[in-house]
Scaffold this active site. Structure first.
Site, PDB file in Angstrom:
ATOM      1  N   LEU A  16       0.139  13.904  -4.907  1.00 40.06           N
ATOM      2  CA  LEU A  16      -0.994  12.977  -4.847  1.00 40.06           C
ATOM      3  C   LEU A  16      -1.979  13.359  -3.741  1.00 40.06           C
ATOM      4  O   LEU A  16      -3.180  13.124  -3.873  1.00 40.06           O
ATOM      5  CB  LEU A  16      -0.485  11.546  -4.659  1.00 40.06           C
ATOM      6  CG  LEU A  16       0.343  11.040  -5.839  1.00 40.06           C
ATOM      7  CD1 LEU A  16       0.786   9.605  -5.628  1.00 40.06           C
ATOM      8  CD2 LEU A  16      -0.444  11.145  -7.148  1.00 40.06           C
ATOM      9  N   ASP A  35       0.056  18.128   6.736  1.00 37.18           N
ATOM     10  CA  ASP A  35       1.332  18.108   6.020  1.00 37.18           C
ATOM     11  C   ASP A  35       2.276  19.010   6.813  1.00 37.18           C
ATOM     12  O   ASP A  35       1.822  19.864   7.576  1.00 37.18           O
ATOM     13  CB  ASP A  35       1.169  18.655   4.599  1.00 37.18           C
ATOM     14  CG  ASP A  35       2.269  18.167   3.658  1.00 37.18           C
ATOM     15  OD1 ASP A  35       1.952  17.478   2.677  1.00 37.18           O
ATOM     16  OD2 ASP A  35       3.460  18.482   3.912  1.00 37.18           O
ATOM     17  N   ALA A  37       4.154  20.981   5.119  1.00 34.77           N
ATOM     18  CA  ALA A  37       4.155  22.154   4.218  1.00 34.77           C
ATOM     19  C   ALA A  37       2.796  22.854   4.252  1.00 34.77           C
ATOM     20  O   ALA A  37       1.798  22.288   4.713  1.00 34.77           O
ATOM     21  CB  ALA A  37       4.468  21.692   2.797  1.00 34.77           C
ATOM     22  N   GLY A  73       2.065  10.909   3.783  1.00 29.21           N
ATOM     23  CA  GLY A  73       3.091  11.829   4.293  1.00 29.21           C
ATOM     24  C   GLY A  73       4.474  11.203   4.347  1.00 29.21           C
ATOM     25  O   GLY A  73       4.612  10.010   4.585  1.00 29.21           O
ATOM     26  N   GLY A  74       5.490  12.033   4.157  1.00 29.66           N
ATOM     27  CA  GLY A  74       6.877  11.563   4.235  1.00 29.66           C
ATOM     28  C   GLY A  74       7.688  12.122   3.090  1.00 29.66           C
ATOM     29  O   GLY A  74       7.159  12.786   2.196  1.00 29.66           O
ATOM     30  N   SER A 112       5.578   2.359  -2.199  1.00 29.77           N
ATOM     31  CA  SER A 112       6.247   2.656  -3.469  1.00 29.77           C
ATOM     32  C   SER A 112       6.864   1.398  -4.056  1.00 29.77           C
ATOM     33  O   SER A 112       7.255   0.470  -3.321  1.00 29.77           O
ATOM     34  CB  SER A 112       7.343   3.695  -3.233  1.00 29.77           C
ATOM     35  OG  SER A 112       8.191   3.778  -4.365  1.00 29.77           O
ATOM     36  N   TYR A 137      15.106   5.288   1.000  1.00 32.79           N
ATOM     37  CA  TYR A 137      13.685   5.604   0.817  1.00 32.79           C
ATOM     38  C   TYR A 137      12.864   4.313   0.669  1.00 32.79           C
ATOM     39  O   TYR A 137      11.837   4.114   1.344  1.00 32.79           O
ATOM     40  CB  TYR A 137      13.561   6.499  -0.425  1.00 32.79           C
ATOM     41  CG  TYR A 137      12.175   6.656  -0.982  1.00 32.79           C
ATOM     42  CD1 TYR A 137      11.218   7.402  -0.305  1.00 32.79           C
ATOM     43  CD2 TYR A 137      11.818   6.075  -2.211  1.00 32.79           C
ATOM     44  CE1 TYR A 137       9.929   7.557  -0.836  1.00 32.79           C
ATOM     45  CE2 TYR A 137      10.552   6.235  -2.742  1.00 32.79           C
ATOM     46  CZ  TYR A 137       9.611   6.975  -2.050  1.00 32.79           C
ATOM     47  OH  TYR A 137       8.347   7.126  -2.574  1.00 32.79           O
ATOM     48  N   SER A 166       4.622   5.108 -10.973  1.00 36.18           N
ATOM     49  CA  SER A 166       5.023   6.503 -11.239  1.00 36.18           C
ATOM     50  C   SER A 166       3.744   7.294 -11.488  1.00 36.18           C
ATOM     51  O   SER A 166       3.158   7.177 -12.564  1.00 36.18           O
ATOM     52  CB  SER A 166       5.900   6.585 -12.490  1.00 36.18           C
ATOM     53  OG  SER A 166       6.945   5.640 -12.434  1.00 36.18           O
ATOM     54  N   SER A 167       3.322   8.078 -10.495  1.00 36.78           N
ATOM     55  CA  SER A 167       2.061   8.799 -10.658  1.00 36.78           C
ATOM     56  C   SER A 167       2.318  10.281 -10.936  1.00 36.78           C
ATOM     57  O   SER A 167       2.640  11.052 -10.029  1.00 36.78           O
ATOM     58  CB  SER A 167       1.164   8.618  -9.432  1.00 36.78           C
ATOM     59  OG  SER A 167      -0.158   8.943  -9.774  1.00 36.78           O
TER      60      SER A 167
END
Ligand code: 15L
Length: 269
Positions: A16, A35, A37, A73-74, A112, A137, A166-167
């Site tokens: 996302l 990020d 990453a 983030g996470g 979420s 989570y 749910s994306s």
């Protein structure tokens, strides 16, 4: 001229985050992306800072001169408590505390449905019910929504927490016929959350205009959110590729699907 000077997106390398990197480009002179990453090369309108959001000093540094933060983030799924604690709980605290110190007044939080995953589907809950997390989570998402509440009540830092259903590119199972959020609708929801004059402390469900719904999303009206997509376009395909579910299956009883149905993650890791 763009509306904002600089917007920070955490989790910018994720699914996302990558969507917003494109979709929010016109909204700010600069998008600052972070990020843990790799995020590839920065475009002209981008600043890229790779770091661990568990590192407070780094987060303090990158929230300077920022008008708003989109905090995605996470860790995006169930994991060990240690990992969730570091990335999601400490990481989110770092973002809120750094925003307060740097005078950032609005955060859009990628929460979420797993913060309330243990509600039965037919309860048709709104976004003001007590949390019922379905996982470690989900607990971290509930924690950050409460963190947002505290930072608004005590310091006036505004938050829209988007409890994303749910994306994905398209719905791939029957649950997603109710929980699906298209990338386009997600981008619209974030854009509205950033631009309406006042959001205070708002919690909404991130879902498209699906015929089946698990949640009462009245609070999303505050944002003027008008979803353009529907999971029903994919219904035939999804039904052809999946079997009719047992209504007594835990994954069908509760909103969180496979998360409430799964064992405790720490038992096997
Ligand atoms: C989430 O929070 C996850 O990040 C995503 O991968 C999906 O599992 C989604 O929830 C869902 O509930 O479908």
């Amino acid at each position: 001229m763009a509306r904002f000077k600089r917007i920070l997106i955490t989790g910018a390398a994720g699914r996302l985050g990558s969507v917003l990197r494109k979709e929010l480009a016109g909204l700010a002179d600069k998008l600052r992306l972070t990020d843990i990453a790799d995020m590839g090369k920065a475009a002209d309108n981008e600043e890229i800072i790779q770091c661990d959001q568990g590192d407070y000093d780094k987060i303090l540094e990158i929230t300077r001169d920022v008008d708003a933060v989109v905090h995605l983030g996470g860790i995006p799924l169930e994991n060990t408590f240690e990992n969730i604690l570091h990335a999601n709980i400490r990481g989110s605290y770092n973002v809120y505390e750094a925003c307060r110190r740097n005078g950032v007044s609005r955060i859009i939080y990628g929460s979420s449905n797993h913060a309330i995953g243990f509600y039965e589907r037919e309860a048709m809950i709104g976004s003001d019910v007590p949390h019922r997390p379905d996982s470690l989570y989900g607990l971290s998402k509930a924690f950050t929504e409460d963190l947002a509440r505290y930072y608004y009540d005590k310091f006036g830092v505004e938050t829209v927490s988007i409890r994303i259903g749910s994306s994905f590119e398209e719905p791939v199972d029957r649950r997603m016929l109710a929980t699906w959020l298209s990338f386009r609708d997600f981008a619209q929801m974030v854009e509205r959350s950033l631009t309406v004059p006042r959001v205070g402390f708002t919690v909404v469900y991130g879902v498209s205009d699906n015929r089946e719904q698990f949640w009462n999303n009245q609070q999303a009206n505050v944002l003027g959110y008008q979803p353009q997509d529907s999971a029903d376009v994919f219904r035939e395909k999804v039904e052809a590729n999946t079997t009719v579910p047992d209504p007594k299956d835990i994954a069908v009883v509760y909103c969180g699907g496979s998360f409430p149905a799964a064992g405790h993650y720490e038992d096997n890791h």
